[in-house]
Design a protein around this motif. Sequence first.
Motif, PDB file in Angstrom:
ATOM      1  N   LYS A 133       0.826  -1.207   0.000  1.00 19.88           N
ATOM      2  CA  LYS A 133       0.000   0.000   0.000  1.00 19.88           C
ATOM      3  C   LYS A 133       0.863   1.262   0.000  1.00 19.88           C
ATOM      4  O   LYS A 133       0.678   2.173   0.807  1.00 19.88           O
ATOM      5  N   LYS A 134       1.821   1.304  -0.968  1.00 21.24           N
ATOM      6  CA  LYS A 134       2.714   2.460  -1.088  1.00 21.24           C
ATOM      7  C   LYS A 134       2.801   2.898  -2.537  1.00 21.24           C
ATOM      8  O   LYS A 134       2.678   2.094  -3.454  1.00 21.24           O
ATOM      9  N   ARG A 135       3.043   4.186  -2.716  1.00 17.50           N
ATOM     10  CA  ARG A 135       3.257   4.768  -4.040  1.00 17.50           C
ATOM     11  C   ARG A 135       4.684   5.325  -4.077  1.00 17.50           C
ATOM     12  O   ARG A 135       5.103   6.024  -3.156  1.00 17.50           O
ATOM     13  N   TYR A 136       5.410   5.019  -5.138  1.00 16.25           N
ATOM     14  CA  TYR A 136       6.790   5.475  -5.296  1.00 16.25           C
ATOM     15  C   TYR A 136       6.866   6.479  -6.439  1.00 16.25           C
ATOM     16  O   TYR A 136       6.427   6.195  -7.553  1.00 16.25           O
ATOM     17  N   TYR A 137       7.431   7.650  -6.154  1.00 14.46           N
ATOM     18  CA  TYR A 137       7.561   8.715  -7.132  1.00 14.46           C
ATOM     19  C   TYR A 137       8.954   8.690  -7.750  1.00 14.46           C
ATOM     20  O   TYR A 137       9.902   8.164  -7.162  1.00 14.46           O
ATOM     21  N   VAL A 138       9.086   9.304  -8.912  1.00 12.90           N
ATOM     22  CA  VAL A 138      10.372   9.409  -9.593  1.00 12.90           C
ATOM     23  C   VAL A 138      11.367  10.112  -8.669  1.00 12.90           C
ATOM     24  O   VAL A 138      11.029  11.104  -8.020  1.00 12.90           O
TER      25      VAL A 138
END
Length: 193
Positions: A133-138
């Motif tokens: 349940k995580k979002r990884y950004y550039v």
Amino acid sequence: MSIRFTTKAHRGMVALTVAAGLALGVAGCGSGGDDGDKPETSASAATERGSDPSAQEGQSDEPLAELKGSDGLLLQITSAQRDSGGFVTVNGSLKNDGDKSMSVPSALSGNETEITRNGRSFGGATLVDSKSKKRYYVLRDTDGRPLTTTGFSTLKSGETLAVFMQFPSPPTDTTEVTFQLPTFAAATIQISG
């Protein structure tokens, strides 16, 4: 005099950080033949079809995902490679599949002021790990520049642009993530390495 020294030291640290980021990007882009069964599988599949099994730089003929965007843009993701430094480098190609030249949408850069002030990029891309349940950004360098392909604006009809994006690595037990880019459909991709 101490301000001048501090400024020079800051510039040196920025240059070192940029050089390290570029070196990691090149290392992530250059590795292709060491990722376990993936190249063998694609090579044997190509042999079974009767085509030439040689893949460019160890990448398979089949993309991990094809995402359709606005006005005939097509993004093919060819690899998502995890490296030992804690990064995931996503490589692919952006193609103008339309019948006329087009301006690549600025929305691909995302809407963060720090990224958009550095020009066109793929700074709006994210990887979503549903399991954690995580979002990884550039990733960004110390000046806020995204670690992605930059400096593009127009693609002629049929023209293809090689692209890359670098993200923090999800946990090693996460091998499947959802790739998202503004104006494109989302796609599930496999992380190797």
